[in-house]
Design a protein around this motif. Structure first.
Motif, PDB file in Angstrom:
ATOM      1  N   ILE A 177      36.196  32.876  39.058  1.00  0.00           N
ATOM      2  CA  ILE A 177      37.124  32.416  38.022  1.00  0.00           C
ATOM      3  C   ILE A 177      38.442  31.979  38.654  1.00  0.00           C
ATOM      4  CG2 ILE A 177      36.113  33.903  36.268  1.00  0.00           C
ATOM      5  CD1 ILE A 177      38.489  35.781  36.578  1.00  0.00           C
ATOM      6  N   LYS A 178      39.040  30.995  38.033  1.00  0.00           N
ATOM      7  CA  LYS A 178      40.346  30.524  38.491  1.00  0.00           C
ATOM      8  C   LYS A 178      41.433  31.269  37.715  1.00  0.00           C
ATOM      9  CE  LYS A 178      38.509  25.882  39.251  1.00  0.00           C
ATOM     10  NZ  LYS A 178      38.630  24.445  38.865  1.00  0.00           N
ATOM     11  N   LYS A 179      42.612  31.292  38.267  1.00  0.00           N
ATOM     12  CA  LYS A 179      43.713  31.963  37.573  1.00  0.00           C
ATOM     13  C   LYS A 179      44.012  31.299  36.235  1.00  0.00           C
ATOM     14  CE  LYS A 179      46.183  34.212  41.340  1.00  0.00           C
ATOM     15  NZ  LYS A 179      47.482  34.402  42.016  1.00  0.00           N
ATOM     16  N   SER A 180      43.751  29.994  36.175  1.00  0.00           N
ATOM     17  CA  SER A 180      43.990  29.288  34.913  1.00  0.00           C
ATOM     18  C   SER A 180      42.977  29.671  33.842  1.00  0.00           C
ATOM     19  CB  SER A 180      43.947  27.777  35.154  1.00  0.00           C
ATOM     20  OG  SER A 180      42.690  27.388  35.693  1.00  0.00           O
ATOM     21  N   ILE A 183      48.417  38.119  16.340  1.00  0.00           N
ATOM     22  CA  ILE A 183      47.314  38.643  17.121  1.00  0.00           C
ATOM     23  C   ILE A 183      47.079  37.699  18.302  1.00  0.00           C
ATOM     24  CG2 ILE A 183      44.882  39.282  17.098  1.00  0.00           C
ATOM     25  CD1 ILE A 183      46.603  41.076  15.369  1.00  0.00           C
ATOM     26  N   ALA A 184      47.019  38.258  19.520  1.00  0.00           N
ATOM     27  CA  ALA A 184      46.936  37.425  20.719  1.00  0.00           C
ATOM     28  C   ALA A 184      45.719  36.497  20.701  1.00  0.00           C
ATOM     29  CB  ALA A 184      46.898  38.317  21.956  1.00  0.00           C
ATOM     30  N   LYS A 185      44.571  37.001  20.204  1.00  0.00           N
ATOM     31  CA  LYS A 185      43.353  36.194  20.214  1.00  0.00           C
ATOM     32  C   LYS A 185      43.284  35.218  19.044  1.00  0.00           C
ATOM     33  CE  LYS A 185      40.469  39.488  22.769  1.00  0.00           C
ATOM     34  NZ  LYS A 185      39.228  40.291  22.754  1.00  0.00           N
ATOM     35  N   ALA A 219      41.762  32.857  33.605  1.00  0.00           N
ATOM     36  CA  ALA A 219      41.866  34.299  33.364  1.00  0.00           C
ATOM     37  C   ALA A 219      42.634  34.583  32.078  1.00  0.00           C
ATOM     38  CB  ALA A 219      42.565  34.980  34.539  1.00  0.00           C
ATOM     39  N   PHE A 220      42.335  35.732  31.483  1.00  0.00           N
ATOM     40  CA  PHE A 220      43.078  36.177  30.307  1.00  0.00           C
ATOM     41  C   PHE A 220      44.505  36.527  30.713  1.00  0.00           C
ATOM     42  CE2 PHE A 220      38.727  37.274  28.883  1.00  0.00           C
ATOM     43  CZ  PHE A 220      38.724  36.541  27.712  1.00  0.00           C
ATOM     44  N   GLN A 280      38.084  39.860  37.684  1.00  0.00           N
ATOM     45  CA  GLN A 280      36.932  39.426  38.474  1.00  0.00           C
ATOM     46  C   GLN A 280      35.918  40.562  38.619  1.00  0.00           C
ATOM     47  OE1 GLN A 280      38.701  37.899  42.144  1.00  0.00           O
ATOM     48  NE2 GLN A 280      38.249  35.812  41.475  1.00  0.00           N
ATOM     49  N   ASP A 281      36.424  41.765  38.917  1.00  0.00           N
ATOM     50  CA  ASP A 281      35.536  42.929  39.076  1.00  0.00           C
ATOM     51  C   ASP A 281      34.816  43.253  37.769  1.00  0.00           C
ATOM     52  OD1 ASP A 281      36.351  43.132  41.690  1.00  0.00           O
ATOM     53  OD2 ASP A 281      37.871  44.658  41.301  1.00  0.00           O
TER      54      ASP A 281
END
Length: 302
Positions: A171-174, A40-42, A176-177, A102-103
């Motif tokens: 948010i930074k790209k680092s 599971i990814a999470k 982000a999910f 972001q949206d």
């Protein structure tokens, strides 16, 4: 017609289903369970719940192809080195996902603010009048003059909303999910293949015919490895039901020793399941079943 079939992806000697929608259709509509073997990814460090891909038994894959539900495919492009154009496409896709996050974050923040906007407006008005905005002071009733002055202040809620949203950090790209695909997002170049290997032995032929016959009777079928048998049969989805039958596939000429029969019967009695021996009929055209249980058992027959 092939476009409506479920892709059964062949990798080496094993067959997988990668799409979540296909997994759900197989389980709910076709009573095919397979075995999820991914993490599971999470929650990648736990072992209690597994995720995609779904590993199919050879019997399940054979049945799906035979019933025209699925098709066997290979994806040669997954073994190829990505081209520059594909790398560019991937980066554009990843950037789009980042902007989408972001949206979504902004929309969720607006939703949160909407639920407490009256309190924010009240606090804004108090600040303009120089009043204390602590929780204890806010709960205390105001005198009539102060309350009237407070009510006369006009606050643009939309402007206030934008002001609060602007405080939201970017948010930074680092941060982000990262999307972990369960299917190749640009699916092209599939090669349909035929299933010509399974079943190849008399034992496999017997097992497949038993699996197919039990499936056609309406059972959910899984591997019976954990109980030392060939299959477990469930009256409904294993999420909601316990298995009822321990199925052993036997050649009709095989001998079953008394100790073996007692041992298998004891297992069936201990786990409250009926012991079933399945074999081909004399003419090989159908499956015959023989069940065994302890005399004082209340379990039913097949």
């Amino acid at each position: 017609m092939d476009g409506k079939k479920i892709d059964l992806t062949v990798s080496g000697s094993e067959i997988f289903v990668w799409k979540a929608d296909d997994w759900l259709i197989l389980r709910q509509t076709h009573r095919i369970l397979g075995d999820c073997i991914g993490c599971i990814a999470k929650k990648p460090r736990q072992e209690n719940i597994s995720g995609l891909p779904l590993l199919l038994l050879p019997e399940e894959a054979k049945l799906l192809v035979e019933k025209d539900i699925g098709r066997l495919v290979q994806k040669p492009m997954l073994k190829e080195i990505p081209t520059e154009s594909l790398k560019k496409k991937f980066e554009e896709y990843r950037n789009k996902l980042f902007l989408d996050q972001q949206d979504i974050l902004i929309e969720k923040r607006k939703l949160q603010l909407s639920s407490v906007m009256d309190r924010i407006v009240e606090g804004k008005k108090r600040k303009l009048l120089g009043l204390d905005t602590s929780k204890k002071k806010v709960k205390k009733p105001l005198d009539d003059e102060t309350r009237k002055a407070l009510d006369e202040i006009e606050i643009d809620k939309e402007a206030l909303m934008e002001e609060e949203v602007a405080k939201l950090p970017k948010i930074k790209k680092s941060d982000a999910f990262v999307q972990i695909h369960t299917a190749y997002p640009w699916n092209t170049g599939d090669i349909k293949i035929e299933m010509s290997i399974f079943p190849s032995t008399d034992e496999e032929v017997l097992k497949y015919k038993v699996f197919k016959d039990m499936w056609e009777k309406g059972y959910y079928i899984t591997s019976g490895q954990k109980f030392g048998c060939d299959y477990l049969a469930y009256p409904g989805d294993p999420i909601m039901f316990h298995s009822q039958l321990l199925i052993y596939c036997k050649n009709r000429n095989d001998e079953i020793s008394i100790p073996e029969l007692i041992a298998e019967s004891r297992i069936g009695s201990h786990v409250r399941k009926t012991l079933v021996f399945a074999t081909l009929s004399n003419d090989g055209g159908s499956i015959e079943y023989f069940s065994s249980r302890w005399a004082d058992s209340s379990m039913g027959y097949l």
